[in-house]
Design a protein around this motif. Sequence first.
Motif, PDB file in Angstrom:
ATOM      1  N   ALA A   1       7.520  11.231  10.696  1.00  0.00           N
ATOM      2  CA  ALA A   1       7.408  11.625  12.099  1.00  0.00           C
ATOM      3  C   ALA A   1       5.946  11.728  12.528  1.00  0.00           C
ATOM      4  CB  ALA A   1       8.108  12.966  12.312  1.00  0.00           C
ATOM      5  N   ALA A   2       5.738  11.734  13.822  1.00  0.00           N
ATOM      6  CA  ALA A   2       4.389  11.912  14.367  1.00  0.00           C
ATOM      7  C   ALA A   2       3.814  13.240  13.887  1.00  0.00           C
ATOM      8  CB  ALA A   2       4.444  11.879  15.890  1.00  0.00           C
ATOM      9  N   ASN A   3       2.555  13.205  13.481  1.00  0.00           N
ATOM     10  CA  ASN A   3       1.825  14.398  13.023  1.00  0.00           C
ATOM     11  C   ASN A   3       2.470  15.085  11.828  1.00  0.00           C
ATOM     12  OD1 ASN A   3      -0.239  14.228  15.070  1.00  0.00           O
ATOM     13  ND2 ASN A   3       1.394  14.762  16.496  1.00  0.00           N
ATOM     14  N   GLU A   4       3.129  14.321  10.964  1.00  0.00           N
ATOM     15  CA  GLU A   4       3.791  14.867   9.781  1.00  0.00           C
ATOM     16  C   GLU A   4       3.059  14.435   8.514  1.00  0.00           C
ATOM     17  OE1 GLU A   4       8.288  15.160   8.062  1.00  0.00           O
ATOM     18  OE2 GLU A   4       7.645  13.156   8.629  1.00  0.00           O
ATOM     19  N   LEU A   5       3.002  15.353   7.555  1.00  0.00           N
ATOM     20  CA  LEU A   5       2.545  15.040   6.197  1.00  0.00           C
ATOM     21  C   LEU A   5       3.778  14.991   5.331  1.00  0.00           C
ATOM     22  CD1 LEU A   5       0.396  14.663   3.967  1.00  0.00           C
ATOM     23  CD2 LEU A   5       0.299  17.159   3.792  1.00  0.00           C
ATOM     24  N   ARG A   6       4.028  13.843   4.675  1.00  0.00           N
ATOM     25  CA  ARG A   6       5.229  13.672   3.856  1.00  0.00           C
ATOM     26  C   ARG A   6       4.837  13.223   2.458  1.00  0.00           C
ATOM     27  NH1 ARG A   6      10.827  13.119   4.436  1.00  0.00           N
ATOM     28  NH2 ARG A   6      10.551  13.645   6.621  1.00  0.00           N
ATOM     29  N   ALA A   7       5.521  13.788   1.452  1.00  0.00           N
ATOM     30  CA  ALA A   7       5.353  13.378   0.054  1.00  0.00           C
ATOM     31  C   ALA A   7       6.566  12.540  -0.332  1.00  0.00           C
ATOM     32  CB  ALA A   7       5.232  14.592  -0.851  1.00  0.00           C
ATOM     33  N   ILE A   8       6.316  11.329  -0.814  1.00  0.00           N
ATOM     34  CA  ILE A   8       7.386  10.406  -1.212  1.00  0.00           C
ATOM     35  C   ILE A   8       7.258  10.154  -2.712  1.00  0.00           C
ATOM     36  CG2 ILE A   8       8.389   8.127  -0.845  1.00  0.00           C
ATOM     37  CD1 ILE A   8       6.873   8.119   1.901  1.00  0.00           C
ATOM     38  N   PRO A   9       8.269  10.521  -3.512  1.00  0.00           N
ATOM     39  CA  PRO A   9       8.177  10.285  -4.953  1.00  0.00           C
ATOM     40  C   PRO A   9       7.980   8.802  -5.266  1.00  0.00           C
ATOM     41  CG  PRO A   9      10.062  11.681  -4.437  1.00  0.00           C
ATOM     42  CD  PRO A   9       9.534  11.155  -3.138  1.00  0.00           C
ATOM     43  N   LEU A  10       7.084   8.525  -6.212  1.00  0.00           N
ATOM     44  CA  LEU A  10       6.846   7.145  -6.666  1.00  0.00           C
ATOM     45  C   LEU A  10       7.672   6.908  -7.922  1.00  0.00           C
ATOM     46  CD1 LEU A  10       3.032   6.794  -5.976  1.00  0.00           C
ATOM     47  CD2 LEU A  10       4.889   5.527  -4.884  1.00  0.00           C
ATOM     48  N   LEU A  11       8.924   6.564  -7.724  1.00  0.00           N
ATOM     49  CA  LEU A  11       9.878   6.403  -8.812  1.00  0.00           C
ATOM     50  C   LEU A  11       9.575   5.175  -9.660  1.00  0.00           C
ATOM     51  CD1 LEU A  11      13.077   7.129  -6.688  1.00  0.00           C
ATOM     52  CD2 LEU A  11      11.718   8.751  -8.037  1.00  0.00           C
ATOM     53  N   GLY A  12       9.955   5.233 -10.911  1.00  0.00           N
ATOM     54  CA  GLY A  12       9.736   4.124 -11.830  1.00  0.00           C
ATOM     55  C   GLY A  12      10.403   2.830 -11.393  1.00  0.00           C
ATOM     56  N   VAL A  13      11.483   2.930 -10.617  1.00  0.00           N
ATOM     57  CA  VAL A  13      12.195   1.739 -10.154  1.00  0.00           C
ATOM     58  C   VAL A  13      11.324   0.877  -9.238  1.00  0.00           C
ATOM     59  CG1 VAL A  13      13.270   2.834  -8.131  1.00  0.00           C
ATOM     60  CG2 VAL A  13      14.430   0.952  -9.281  1.00  0.00           C
ATOM     61  N   TYR A  14      10.244   1.437  -8.695  1.00  0.00           N
ATOM     62  CA  TYR A  14       9.339   0.682  -7.825  1.00  0.00           C
ATOM     63  C   TYR A  14       8.357  -0.192  -8.603  1.00  0.00           C
ATOM     64  CZ  TYR A  14      10.846   4.232  -4.420  1.00  0.00           C
ATOM     65  OH  TYR A  14      11.573   5.069  -3.619  1.00  0.00           O
ATOM     66  N   ALA A  15       8.256  -0.021  -9.908  1.00  0.00           N
ATOM     67  CA  ALA A  15       7.292  -0.792 -10.715  1.00  0.00           C
ATOM     68  C   ALA A  15       7.686  -2.264 -10.721  1.00  0.00           C
ATOM     69  CB  ALA A  15       7.238  -0.244 -12.134  1.00  0.00           C
ATOM     70  N   ASP A  16       6.794  -3.103 -10.228  1.00  0.00           N
ATOM     71  CA  ASP A  16       7.066  -4.535 -10.139  1.00  0.00           C
ATOM     72  C   ASP A  16       6.433  -5.245 -11.336  1.00  0.00           C
ATOM     73  OD1 ASP A  16       7.359  -7.208  -9.539  1.00  0.00           O
ATOM     74  OD2 ASP A  16       6.597  -7.030  -7.489  1.00  0.00           O
ATOM     75  N   PRO A  17       7.254  -5.776 -12.246  1.00  0.00           N
ATOM     76  CA  PRO A  17       6.699  -6.444 -13.429  1.00  0.00           C
ATOM     77  C   PRO A  17       5.859  -7.671 -13.088  1.00  0.00           C
ATOM     78  CG  PRO A  17       9.084  -6.758 -13.320  1.00  0.00           C
ATOM     79  CD  PRO A  17       8.713  -5.812 -12.221  1.00  0.00           C
ATOM     80  N   GLU A  18       6.031  -8.220 -11.917  1.00  0.00           N
ATOM     81  CA  GLU A  18       5.241  -9.383 -11.504  1.00  0.00           C
ATOM     82  C   GLU A  18       3.947  -8.996 -10.798  1.00  0.00           C
ATOM     83  OE1 GLU A  18       7.669 -12.186  -9.398  1.00  0.00           O
ATOM     84  OE2 GLU A  18       9.194 -12.185 -10.966  1.00  0.00           O
ATOM     85  N   ASN A  19       3.695  -7.669 -10.678  1.00  0.00           N
ATOM     86  CA  ASN A  19       2.485  -7.183 -10.004  1.00  0.00           C
ATOM     87  C   ASN A  19       1.865  -6.044 -10.818  1.00  0.00           C
ATOM     88  OD1 ASN A  19       0.495  -6.915  -8.056  1.00  0.00           O
ATOM     89  ND2 ASN A  19       1.731  -5.570  -6.777  1.00  0.00           N
TER      90      ASN A  19
END
Length: 108
Positions: free
Chosen positions: A69-87
């Motif tokens: 949202a506008a003017n919001e600070l948000r923490a988004i977990p960086l889950l292991g499923v996001y790991a790209d083996p090609e990058n």
Amino acid sequence: MAEIQARQPGPDGIALGLAPAAAGDTAKPGNHRALLVLNGSGSPITVTIAVPGVTATFEPIPDNAVTVAANELRAIPLLGVYADPENNRLAAITWSSTTSVTRGVIQL
């Protein structure tokens, strides 16, 4: 691509020191890591973290799109499923807008 380096607080805490969001941002996912997003604009934005791979039926796995949202600070977990083996096992992050948006990664 610009890898967002994780910062880890010490016993006295940490100044977050967020930097401007940019096209091509990446981050190393893992346990106890979160992407911090501060949306300083007057409108909501969408942060999308790519989920590489396909399902058992060869359909692309949906990416994780998070509204900040506008003017919001948000923490988004960086889950292991996001790991790209090609990058180099980095997570690819895209922004619907980068105007007045800052970001950082914290490791707890």
